[in-house]
Design a protein around this motif. Structure first.
Motif, short mmCIF file in Angstrom:
data_model
loop_
_atom_site.label_atom_id
_atom_site.label_comp_id
_atom_site.label_asym_id
_atom_site.label_seq_id
_atom_site.Cartn_x
_atom_site.Cartn_y
_atom_site.Cartn_z
N GLU A 29 0.84 -1.20 0.00
CA GLU A 29 0.00 0.00 0.00
C GLU A 29 0.88 1.26 0.00
O GLU A 29 1.88 1.34 0.72
N ASP A 30 0.47 2.24 -0.80
CA ASP A 30 1.26 3.47 -0.94
C ASP A 30 1.23 4.31 0.34
O ASP A 30 0.22 4.38 1.04
N TYR A 31 2.34 5.01 0.57
CA TYR A 31 2.42 6.00 1.64
C TYR A 31 2.21 7.40 1.06
O TYR A 31 2.51 7.67 -0.10
N ALA A 264 15.83 5.45 3.56
CA ALA A 264 16.86 4.41 3.74
C ALA A 264 17.31 4.33 5.19
O ALA A 264 17.51 3.23 5.72
N ARG A 265 17.45 5.46 5.85
CA ARG A 265 17.90 5.46 7.25
C ARG A 265 16.81 4.97 8.20
O ARG A 265 17.12 4.46 9.28
N GLY A 266 15.55 5.10 7.79
CA GLY A 266 14.45 4.65 8.65
C GLY A 266 13.61 3.58 8.00
O GLY A 266 12.40 3.48 8.26
N ALA A 267 14.23 2.76 7.16
CA ALA A 267 13.48 1.82 6.32
C ALA A 267 12.60 0.86 7.12
O ALA A 267 11.49 0.54 6.70
N ASP A 268 13.09 0.42 8.27
CA ASP A 268 12.30 -0.54 9.05
C ASP A 268 10.96 0.05 9.49
O ASP A 268 9.98 -0.69 9.65
N LEU A 269 10.92 1.35 9.70
CA LEU A 269 9.68 1.99 10.14
C LEU A 269 8.61 1.92 9.06
O LEU A 269 7.42 1.85 9.36
N LEU A 270 9.02 1.96 7.81
CA LEU A 270 8.07 1.85 6.70
C LEU A 270 7.74 0.41 6.39
O LEU A 270 6.61 0.07 6.05
#
Length: 368
Positions: A29-31, A264-270
């Protein structure tokens, strides 16, 4: 050079923007930009401070470092950021291949992974993934397909459209086979972190000197409209792609690079929420398959967010998919777009409620 039409893209142009329910796409799903600002802590002042000047040809230092740390070997010199994975595929294959070369490529395959080579005058030797084998690649066959004219082996795992992927030992064997043969391994890793029964596979750049891996924020990160991809490869090859890029896109926007760096620095959050949603949808799909075993069957997808089920009684699902779109506003992609017309690409990465409704409508149409 003249390219033939890409059946998948033609289909998506027909229905992607008009369908109310999407069970055919291959991403999560898009953000929204608001979502990114909330999840990643981006303040308005940071966006206001961006100067919209040119960027550098391979990408700014910050975004290259962020991509290298998250998806590569940690070396930013091996990174080029691109306008989506599609540009990376085009630049790399157009630079790497000469007329008369051969590549070995998975069948079925995303169209640009083979069509660029064919248009350049190269032969494509198919490495088939077969449903009767559970879409497990045959490494013995790969060894037979590689010959003295082979320039590259081109793969995408997890695989679009089947959802197939490799066990770690199979990944190591693939890397070893191509490295020993002295051929390039071009690995489209658009779905790398969308796995359902294991950890993401190690980037081949760690242990194959001619490995080229390609990634994107479109599939697993819900950001197709940001148009950010990347290529991880030997710096010399990346430099040679610039002769073509200088005549195309030149570079990315600094605004896009800023957002890509933060992602990229917060990729896990997405990734976390979208992957959890896809896995819940996959369980819904499994139950639907059990309930509709008289009209459909599938090989279990092990990665990505799409499956490639067979619809019983339909030698070609194209007309059925037209009917779903026209009469029910449901997007489903016919298998003819991937050379297997009895199947469909069924995507399970979207919101849960429309996904369940789309399956329900598909079941009703199949039982008419």
């Amino acid at each position: 050079m003249r390219y033939e039409s890409a059946a998948l893209e033609e289909w998506m142009r027909l229905y992607y923007f008009s369908a109310e329910i999407d069970i055919g796409s291959s991403g999560v799903e898009d953000y929204s930009l608001a979502d990114l600002r909330r999840l990643l802590g981006i303040e308005p002042e940071e966006l206001d401070a961006i100067t919209l000047r040119d960027s550098t040809s391979l990408g700014g230092a910050e975004v290259r470092a962020a991509v290298a740390d998250r998806w590569g070997t940690g070396d930013p010199e091996r990174v080029m950021v691109t306008h989506g994975a599609s540009e990376a595929i085009y630049l790399v294959l157009s630079t790497l291949l000469d007329p008369g070369d051969e590549i070995v490529a998975l069948e079925p395959s995303y169209h640009s992974l083979t069509s660029v080579a064919q248009t350049l005058g190269c032969a494509v030797r198919g490495w088939p993934l077969r449903a009767e084998d559970g879409y497990v690649p045959d490494m013995g066959l790969l060894r037979q397909l590689i010959n003295d004219r082979t320039k590259a082996v081109v793969v995408n795992f997890p695989h679009n459209p089947t959802g197939a992927t490799l066990a770690p030992a199979q990944r190591d064997e693939l890397v070893a086979v191509t490295a020993d043969a002295g051929v390039h391994l071009v690995w489209d890793q658009a779905f790398r972190e969308l796995t359902h029964d294991g950890e993401p596979l190690r980037d081949p750049g760690h242990d194959h000197p001619r490995a080229i891996s390609i990634g994107t924020l479109s599939k697993g990160y819900g950001l197709p409209g940001l148009r950010v991809g990347w290529c991880l490869a030997d710096p010399d090859l990346l430099g040679r792609t610039l002769h073509l890029r200088d005549r195309m896109t030149l570079h990315l926007s600094p605004l896009v690079e800023f957002l890509a760096t933060r992602v990229a620095r917060g990729a896990d959050l997405l990734l976390a929420g979208r992957l959890a949603q896809a896995r819940r949808n996959l369980e819904v799909l499994r139950q639907w398959m059990r309930d509709n075993a008289d009209v459909a069957d599938m090989v279990e997808p092990r990665g990505g967010v799409c499956a490639f089920p067979r619809l019983r009684g339909h030698e070609d699902t194209t007309e059925l998919c037209h009917r779903l779109a026209r009469e029910h506003q449901v997007l489903l992609v016919p298998g003819a777009c991937f050379g297997d017309p009895a199947r469909v690409r069924l995507g399970f990465g979207g919101p849960a409620e429309p996904f369940a409704r789309g399956l329900d409508l598909l079941g009703k149409v199949l039982h008419v």
